[in-house]
Design an enzyme around this catalytic site. Structure first.
Site, mmCIF file in Angstrom:
data_model
loop_
_atom_site.group_PDB
_atom_site.id
_atom_site.type_symbol
_atom_site.label_atom_id
_atom_site.label_comp_id
_atom_site.label_asym_id
_atom_site.label_seq_id
_atom_site.Cartn_x
_atom_site.Cartn_y
_atom_site.Cartn_z
ATOM 1 N N PRO A 15 -3.887 25.266 -41.597
ATOM 2 C CA PRO A 15 -3.319 24.925 -42.907
ATOM 3 C C PRO A 15 -3.224 23.418 -43.139
ATOM 4 O O PRO A 15 -3.110 22.976 -44.286
ATOM 5 C CB PRO A 15 -1.926 25.575 -42.899
ATOM 6 C CG PRO A 15 -1.674 25.996 -41.508
ATOM 7 C CD PRO A 15 -2.983 26.090 -40.790
ATOM 8 N N GLU A 39 2.237 29.025 -33.660
ATOM 9 C CA GLU A 39 2.612 27.774 -34.324
ATOM 10 C C GLU A 39 1.452 26.776 -34.416
ATOM 11 O O GLU A 39 1.584 25.713 -34.998
ATOM 12 C CB GLU A 39 3.788 27.117 -33.577
ATOM 13 C CG GLU A 39 5.109 27.842 -33.760
ATOM 14 C CD GLU A 39 5.503 27.998 -35.227
ATOM 15 O OE1 GLU A 39 5.581 26.970 -35.927
ATOM 16 O OE2 GLU A 39 5.705 29.140 -35.655
ATOM 17 N N ARG A 77 -22.651 33.462 -49.925
ATOM 18 C CA ARG A 77 -23.184 33.555 -51.293
ATOM 19 C C ARG A 77 -24.235 32.491 -51.568
ATOM 20 O O ARG A 77 -25.038 32.630 -52.468
ATOM 21 C CB ARG A 77 -22.045 33.428 -52.307
ATOM 22 C CG ARG A 77 -21.043 34.573 -52.225
ATOM 23 C CD ARG A 77 -19.853 34.297 -53.122
ATOM 24 N NE ARG A 77 -20.237 34.176 -54.522
ATOM 25 C CZ ARG A 77 -20.471 35.176 -55.334
ATOM 26 N NH1 ARG A 77 -20.340 36.407 -54.906
ATOM 27 N NH2 ARG A 77 -20.823 34.966 -56.582
HETATM 28 N N1 ADE Z 1 -3.942 29.606 -40.760
HETATM 29 C C1 ADE Z 1 -2.736 29.803 -41.306
HETATM 30 N N2 ADE Z 1 -2.702 29.375 -42.581
HETATM 31 C C2 ADE Z 1 -3.943 28.902 -42.860
HETATM 32 C C3 ADE Z 1 -4.542 28.303 -44.000
HETATM 33 N N3 ADE Z 1 -3.868 28.099 -45.120
HETATM 34 N N4 ADE Z 1 -5.819 27.917 -43.896
HETATM 35 C C4 ADE Z 1 -6.513 28.096 -42.767
HETATM 36 N N5 ADE Z 1 -5.997 28.650 -41.657
HETATM 37 C C5 ADE Z 1 -4.728 29.051 -41.692
#
Ligand code: ADE
Length: 243
Positions: free
Chosen positions: A88, A115, A152
């Site tokens: 993330p 985590e 795609r």
């Molecule tokens: N793992 C947890 N959240 C994520 C996200 N937003 N993007 C990529 N991998 C993730």
């Protein structure tokens, strides 16, 4: 194209056996392999996570099983690999990135849990990528989204007459509204121009609708876009009409 997915939940990727990506696999346009990196854990309980040094909540994925699983993949082919860490905190995935990934010979996705990762996993990573500003329970769903959007752009995957380059975002505009039969459904009529057979008028109508939709829903997409004279004129008219 070859895709390797490092995961502790390989069965989640059964979803890629459906629909267009499933077909692309049967037609050998892509070879997707999952690698359960738990199989590479060098301890007798096959654990792949541990507590962070320095303390703190949660567990981290250890570097060893992931690095060893990757080494095994590397030993099997000498293709140049793009190694994507799902995180993330990574760069936000978008259509341009999908297009870029589609030019690679081999993509390796590393799916995280808990985590996060031991920082040393990043020694093999070329791209740290996120699907958006929210956290999901693991990288698997994020990897599937990226694989789908990337595939795609691989020639042949969508069939001959359809191109991912016409989709929303591919020209930095949202796609214009589309209609199919009947021309009148309970009094809701298809815009007349679309049944006129006049290709030039249809093209102009579609461009105008794309610009209007993008201006109203995603004005951020217009911020750094270069416009043709025709588009600029249309946009001025759209804005004036909305006043
Ligand atoms: N793992 C947890 N959240 C994520 C996200 N937003 N993007 C990529 N991998 C993730």
């Amino acid at each position: 194209m070859k895709i390797d997915i490092l995961t502790i939940f390989p069965r989640m990727f059964d979803a890629l056996n459906e629909s267009l990506i499933g077909k692309a696999q049967t037609r050998e346009l892509v070879d997707i392999q999952t690698v359960d990196f738990r199989d590479y854990a060098d301890n007798k309980h096959n654990t792949v996570d541990d507590a962070p040094y320095g303390g703190g909540a949660g567990m981290l994925l250890q570097a060893q099983p992931i690095l060893d699983a990757y080494e095994d993949i590397e030993s099997k082919s000498n293709t140049k690999k793009r190694v994507i860490l799902l995180d993330p905190a990574g760069k936000k995935f978008d259509q341009a990135m999908a297009k870029d990934f589609a030019t690679a010979e081999e993509l390796v996705f590393i799916c995280g849990h808990y985590e996060g990762y031991d920082e040393r996993v990043k020694t093999i990573v070329t791209d740290e990528v996120s699907i958006g500003d929210y956290v999901v329970t693991g990288g698997e769903l994020a990897a599937m989204i990226m694989i789908d959007a990337t595939m795609r752009f691989v020639p042949g995957v969508l069939g001959n007459d359809i191109s991912a380059y016409d989709d929303s975002f591919s020209n930095d505009l949202l796609e214009f509204p589309q209609y199919t039969r009947p021309a009148d459904y309970k009094g809701m009529k298809v815009p007349e121009v679309l049944t006129s057979g006049n290709h030039e008028l249809i093209r102009q109508w579609r461009l105008r609708e794309s610009l209007k939709k993008t201006y109203l829903k995603r004005p951020d997409l217009l911020e750094n876009r270069e416009f043709t004279n025709e588009e600029e004129k249309m946009l001025r008219e759209i804005k004036a009409d909305l006043l």
